[in-house]
Design a protein around this motif. Sequence first.
Motif, PDB file in Angstrom:
ATOM      1  N   GLY A   1      21.524 -22.153  17.499  1.00  0.00           N
ATOM      2  CA  GLY A   1      21.943 -21.977  16.269  1.00  0.00           C
ATOM      3  C   GLY A   1      22.469 -20.640  15.901  1.00  0.00           C
TER       4      GLY A   1
ATOM      5  N   SER B   1      25.891 -20.522  15.035  1.00  0.00           N
ATOM      6  CA  SER B   1      26.964 -20.752  14.381  1.00  0.00           C
ATOM      7  C   SER B   1      26.871 -20.142  12.870  1.00  0.00           C
ATOM      8  N   SER B   2      25.665 -19.842  12.687  1.00  0.00           N
ATOM      9  CA  SER B   2      25.495 -19.016  11.267  1.00  0.00           C
ATOM     10  C   SER B   2      24.156 -18.321  11.368  1.00  0.00           C
TER      11      SER B   2
ATOM     12  N   ILE C   1      20.916 -15.869  11.169  1.00  0.00           N
ATOM     13  CA  ILE C   1      20.289 -14.919  11.955  1.00  0.00           C
ATOM     14  C   ILE C   1      20.807 -15.205  13.385  1.00  0.00           C
TER      15      ILE C   1
ATOM     16  N   ARG D   1      25.811 -27.059  17.024  1.00  0.00           N
ATOM     17  CA  ARG D   1      26.291 -28.375  16.730  1.00  0.00           C
ATOM     18  C   ARG D   1      27.765 -28.722  16.399  1.00  0.00           C
TER      19      ARG D   1
ATOM     20  N   LYS E   1      33.551 -24.823  13.963  1.00  0.00           N
ATOM     21  CA  LYS E   1      32.878 -23.774  13.045  1.00  0.00           C
ATOM     22  C   LYS E   1      32.714 -22.776  14.012  1.00  0.00           C
TER      23      LYS E   1
ATOM     24  N   ASP F   1      22.579 -31.555  19.553  1.00  0.00           N
ATOM     25  CA  ASP F   1      21.952 -31.707  18.276  1.00  0.00           C
ATOM     26  C   ASP F   1      20.531 -31.400  18.574  1.00  0.00           C
ATOM     27  N   GLN F   2      19.839 -30.473  17.917  1.00  0.00           N
ATOM     28  CA  GLN F   2      18.784 -30.308  18.022  1.00  0.00           C
ATOM     29  C   GLN F   2      17.703 -31.246  17.519  1.00  0.00           C
TER      30      GLN F   2
ATOM     31  N   SER G   1      16.808 -19.781  17.914  1.00  0.00           N
ATOM     32  CA  SER G   1      17.031 -19.574  16.817  1.00  0.00           C
ATOM     33  C   SER G   1      17.084 -20.666  15.665  1.00  0.00           C
TER      34      SER G   1
ATOM     35  N   TYR H   1       8.104 -27.339   6.756  1.00  0.00           N
ATOM     36  CA  TYR H   1       8.722 -26.213   7.259  1.00  0.00           C
ATOM     37  C   TYR H   1       7.637 -25.329   7.618  1.00  0.00           C
TER      38      TYR H   1
ATOM     39  N   LYS I   1       6.763 -24.243  11.340  1.00  0.00           N
ATOM     40  CA  LYS I   1       7.006 -22.576  12.061  1.00  0.00           C
ATOM     41  C   LYS I   1       5.641 -22.348  12.890  1.00  0.00           C
TER      42      LYS I   1
ATOM     43  N   GLY J   1      11.674 -11.841   8.357  1.00  0.00           N
ATOM     44  CA  GLY J   1      11.649 -11.409   6.996  1.00  0.00           C
ATOM     45  C   GLY J   1      12.112 -12.607   6.246  1.00  0.00           C
TER      46      GLY J   1
ATOM     47  N   THR K   1      15.847 -13.547   4.289  1.00  0.00           N
ATOM     48  CA  THR K   1      17.055 -13.105   4.386  1.00  0.00           C
ATOM     49  C   THR K   1      17.878 -14.254   3.687  1.00  0.00           C
TER      50      THR K   1
ATOM     51  N   THR L   1      20.726 -16.690   4.304  1.00  0.00           N
ATOM     52  CA  THR L   1      21.653 -17.362   4.967  1.00  0.00           C
ATOM     53  C   THR L   1      22.215 -18.801   4.525  1.00  0.00           C
ATOM     54  N   ASN L   2      22.449 -19.846   5.333  1.00  0.00           N
ATOM     55  CA  ASN L   2      22.714 -21.253   4.779  1.00  0.00           C
ATOM     56  C   ASN L   2      21.497 -21.876   4.527  1.00  0.00           C
TER      57      ASN L   2
END
Length: 291
Positions: free
Chosen positions: A23, A25-26, A28, A48, A52, A76-77, A101, A175, A179, A202, A204, A206-207
Amino acid sequence: MKSERYLRKHVNSQEGKHFLVTGSSSGIGLEAARSLLFLGASVTFMVRNREKTKGRINAIEKEFGHPVDAKIVTYDQADPDSIIACINALEEKRFDGIVLSAGIYFPKKGSLGKQGVPITLQVNAIGVQTGFDAFYKRYPDAKYIFINSVANKPPKNNDYTPYFRAAKGKRFEDYCISKRIVMDIYALALKKGASAYMTHPGVTKTNIIQNYAPLIKRLGNGFLYIFVHHAWKAALGIVDLCCNDHEAGTYMVPRGPFHISGYPKAEEAPRVPEEEMDAWEAFYLQDYLTF
Ligand SMILES: NC(=O)c1ccc[n+]([C@@H]2O[C@H](COP(=O)([O-])OP(=O)(O)OC[C@H]3O[C@@H](n4cnc5c(N)ncnc54)[C@H](OP(=O)(O)O)[C@@H]3O)[C@@H](O)[C@H]2O)c1
């Protein structure tokens, strides 16, 4: 680079070391990879989207003013076969650290994985477990960095089956459960003798909220931009665990109030009850296969 001052003070050169970040590509994962490259390490970007990621690496080289030692592999996860094929095809004989990640938070409503389970559980839970197992077989000496979240929820009665069967579109619950499963996987990895570490970044920007409705997304991103730390800081717990000497099991969290923002600090890891991790293992090895 924004993390430069922290890195110069807290981390030695990583020349000669090799890390893999899923992960990357974007968000964290990308920021962790950027810092590792800055420190002189080789980094394999396991992503994936090759194009990019190429763009991201080009931008890093432009920022640093010199080429970096980066390689891209794709997978592909959401697809266990693709995860295993990608890991088995890796040419590297060793990695110093592997950062798990890649993950999703708020997919399009009703998105399902291959076996018909909610996509968040497919990617964040099944995908991480499948990846860890395949990596650990090939790279038993690597450090493994798992990413959990303040948003995690233990399963009711130690039973994961209802969440995988439900597909009720409860995306936040999916989610939180996914986690929590990452915490089970980390605890099981430690039990097996792996050099496993965990960090929560924390909160943040992101996408991660890309599928929110446009207005909520705009407000949400604005809120996150102003009130919590940026992804480069959120990634420092990962970098610290990768590069510094820590006992297996070390847990890194942001040091600020409510643990949602700030430079990383080590803290006692949350205890995962044996029954819960055993329940996850049994579900993954037996029940999930019959879906
Ligand atoms: N942001 C936060 O506040 C926060 C808080 C706690 C925990 N985390 C965790 O931090 C990790 C990184 O998230 P982020 O915030 O950096 O979000 P992000 O910017 O959306 O990054 C997620 C990464 O995962 C990749 N990914 C998603 N689905 C994938 C799939 N099926 N196969 C392969 N890669 C896939 C994405 O690839 P693409 O670029 O191709 O989409 C992207 O590189 C996640 O595990 C998340 O749960 C984030």
